[in-house]
Structures are given as structure tokens and as C-alpha cells.
Design a protein around this motif. Structure first.
Motif, PDB file in Angstrom:
ATOM      1  N   GLU A  92       0.856  -1.273  -0.093  1.00  0.00           N
ATOM      2  CA  GLU A  92       0.126  -0.155  -0.114  1.00  0.00           C
ATOM      3  C   GLU A  92       0.960   1.331   0.023  1.00  0.00           C
ATOM      4  O   GLU A  92       0.471   2.187  -0.727  1.00  0.00           O
ATOM      5  N   GLY A 137      -6.874   6.962   4.451  1.00  0.00           N
ATOM      6  CA  GLY A 137      -6.983   5.494   4.293  1.00  0.00           C
ATOM      7  C   GLY A 137      -5.906   4.589   4.742  1.00  0.00           C
ATOM      8  O   GLY A 137      -5.976   3.572   4.454  1.00  0.00           O
ATOM      9  N   GLU A 163     -10.466   6.944   9.149  1.00  0.00           N
ATOM     10  CA  GLU A 163     -10.741   5.902   7.927  1.00  0.00           C
ATOM     11  C   GLU A 163      -9.653   4.949   7.865  1.00  0.00           C
ATOM     12  O   GLU A 163      -9.737   3.586   7.942  1.00  0.00           O
ATOM     13  N   ARG A 166      -9.324   2.494  10.626  1.00  0.00           N
ATOM     14  CA  ARG A 166     -10.316   1.287  10.751  1.00  0.00           C
ATOM     15  C   ARG A 166     -10.106   0.361   9.729  1.00  0.00           C
ATOM     16  O   ARG A 166     -10.323  -0.855   9.774  1.00  0.00           O
ATOM     17  N   ASN A 167      -9.520   0.800   8.406  1.00  0.00           N
ATOM     18  CA  ASN A 167      -9.384  -0.130   7.231  1.00  0.00           C
ATOM     19  C   ASN A 167      -8.237  -1.173   7.582  1.00  0.00           C
ATOM     20  O   ASN A 167      -8.289  -2.414   7.531  1.00  0.00           O
ATOM     21  N   TRP A 168      -7.245  -0.620   8.389  1.00  0.00           N
ATOM     22  CA  TRP A 168      -6.198  -1.730   8.834  1.00  0.00           C
ATOM     23  C   TRP A 168      -6.563  -2.641  10.041  1.00  0.00           C
ATOM     24  O   TRP A 168      -6.230  -3.393  10.048  1.00  0.00           O
ATOM     25  N   ASP A 170      -9.557  -3.293  10.501  1.00  0.00           N
ATOM     26  CA  ASP A 170     -10.262  -4.236   9.808  1.00  0.00           C
ATOM     27  C   ASP A 170      -9.625  -5.585   9.083  1.00  0.00           C
ATOM     28  O   ASP A 170      -9.848  -6.818   9.264  1.00  0.00           O
ATOM     29  N   LYS A 171      -8.373  -5.191   8.603  1.00  0.00           N
ATOM     30  CA  LYS A 171      -7.602  -6.330   7.827  1.00  0.00           C
ATOM     31  C   LYS A 171      -7.146  -7.385   8.853  1.00  0.00           C
ATOM     32  O   LYS A 171      -6.817  -8.362   8.399  1.00  0.00           O
TER      33      LYS A 171
END
Length: 193
Positions: A92, A137, A163, A166-168, A170-171
Motif C-alpha cells: 500500500e 485511508g 478511516e 479502521r481499514n487496517w 479490519d484487515k
């Protein structure tokens, strides 16, 4: 007993803290009151708490906040994270760096055709797009990483409006809640007397 790991956005983002009260310090005080009567535990990493104290002057609320929210860092030297997480993160970051370079190239080409005054405007536009490409992100600070690692270590629920965080989270399988629902969720943990 559920553990909630808090990010600064819970108390600094008006879209999030206004569920407790419109006024920021009033919202923090209402959170403390609800949380202190709750069956849940609340945590905030030390680095995040230090950042929070630079953003908000807690004044007389500080001792109550520290009594209610446990301030502690993740055990960075003992914590194991999945290697896939690191691979995805590096991938990323590389993608974002390349995207940032393309944005810079486009703006550089455009700058050759502009007056000196317009170049200043273009540089501001470049900074904004570049910042968005590289930081939106993604985990972009040690404070974000501390929140993520502490939630992972405690198998806690992450409460953040960020954001990227939260994205990471969740991963790697960290439990999340919508931070705008935090008050309602917190009320369900309140001890009935």
C-alpha cells in the motif's frame, strides 16, 4: 468484560463527540460519567493520550479521565502481528508513493505553462492532492499504530473515526464499531442500579 480502545477522534471529531454533547468538554464529561458506570473497560495508548492533551485542555476533568480510561502502551516488544499485514502495508505504501509521484509529475508539467502567481496556486493544489494520495485511508502515525496494536493485543473494540485506522484494523480482525454509535453502545454497558 469488553475492552474499548479509544482514538483521539472520539473526543476531537465533532461528528463523533456531539453524540455525548454539542460542547467538546461537556461531551468528554458526559463520556466519563457514562463510562465510570459501565461494565466495560476503556483504554488509550500513552502516545495517543499525549497527542490528545495537546489538542484539548482537559483542566479539572483530567484526573477523572485518567481514572476512567486506562492509559497504557501496547507491549510492542512482545506482540506478534501477522506477516501478511506487513506485506499488505508495504504494498500500500509503495502504491501511494507511486501515485504521489504521478501527481507531482502532472503538476510539474502544468507549472511550465503558468505565470509566477499561478505557480503558487498550483503548488497548494499539489500539496493537497499529494497529502490525500499518501495519507488518506492508511495508518500514517505512530499514534495510529499504537491504537491498532493495543486493540489487537487486548482483543478490544476499536473506537475511531479515522478511516485509515479502521481499514487496517479490519484487515487484522480487530472488532470495530461505528464511532457515532458509541454512546448508545456505551449505555448498553451501563450498570443498572
Amino acid at each position: 468484560m469488553e475492552s474499548f480502545v479509544l482514538d483521539t477522534s472520539v473526543f476531537t471529531n465533532p461528528d463523533v463527540y456531539s453524540q455525548f454533547e454539542k460542547d467538546q468538554l461537556g461531551a468528554i464529561e458526559n463520556f466519563i460519567t457514562l463510562a465510570s458506570h459501565s461494565r466495560a473497560k476503556f483504554f488509550m495508548p500513552t502516545s495517543v493520550y499525549e497527542e490528545f492533551n495537546k489538542m484539548v485542555e482537559l483542566g479539572s476533568l483530567k484526573p477523572r479521565f485518567e481514572l476512567t480510561v486506562r492509559i497504557r502502551s501496547p507491549r510492542r516488544y512482545n506482540l506478534m502481528v501477522p506477516a501478511e499485514f506487513l506485506y499488505e502495508f508495504i504494498e500500500e505504501v509503495r502504491y501511494r508513493i507511486n501515485k504521489g509521484l504521478r501527481i507531482a509529475e502532472e503538476h510539474t508539467k502544468e507549472a511550465g505553462r503558468l505565470t509566477q502567481e499561478d505557480v503558487g496556486k498550483l503548488i497548494n493544489k499539489l500539496r493537497e492532492k499529494y497529502r490525500e494520495a499518501l495519507r488518506t485511508g492508511i495508518i500514517d502515525s505512530k499514534e495510529d499504530l499504537d491504537v491498532l496494536l493495543l486493540a489487537y493485543e487486548l482483543d478490544g473494540v476499536l473506537v475511531s473515526g479515522d478511516e485509515g485506522l479502521r481499514n487496517w484494523a479490519d484487515k487484522v480482525g480487530i472488532k470495530l464499531i461505528d464511532p457515532r454509535s458509541f454512546r448508545v453502545i456505551l449505555e448498553s454497558y451501563t450498570l443498572r442500579t
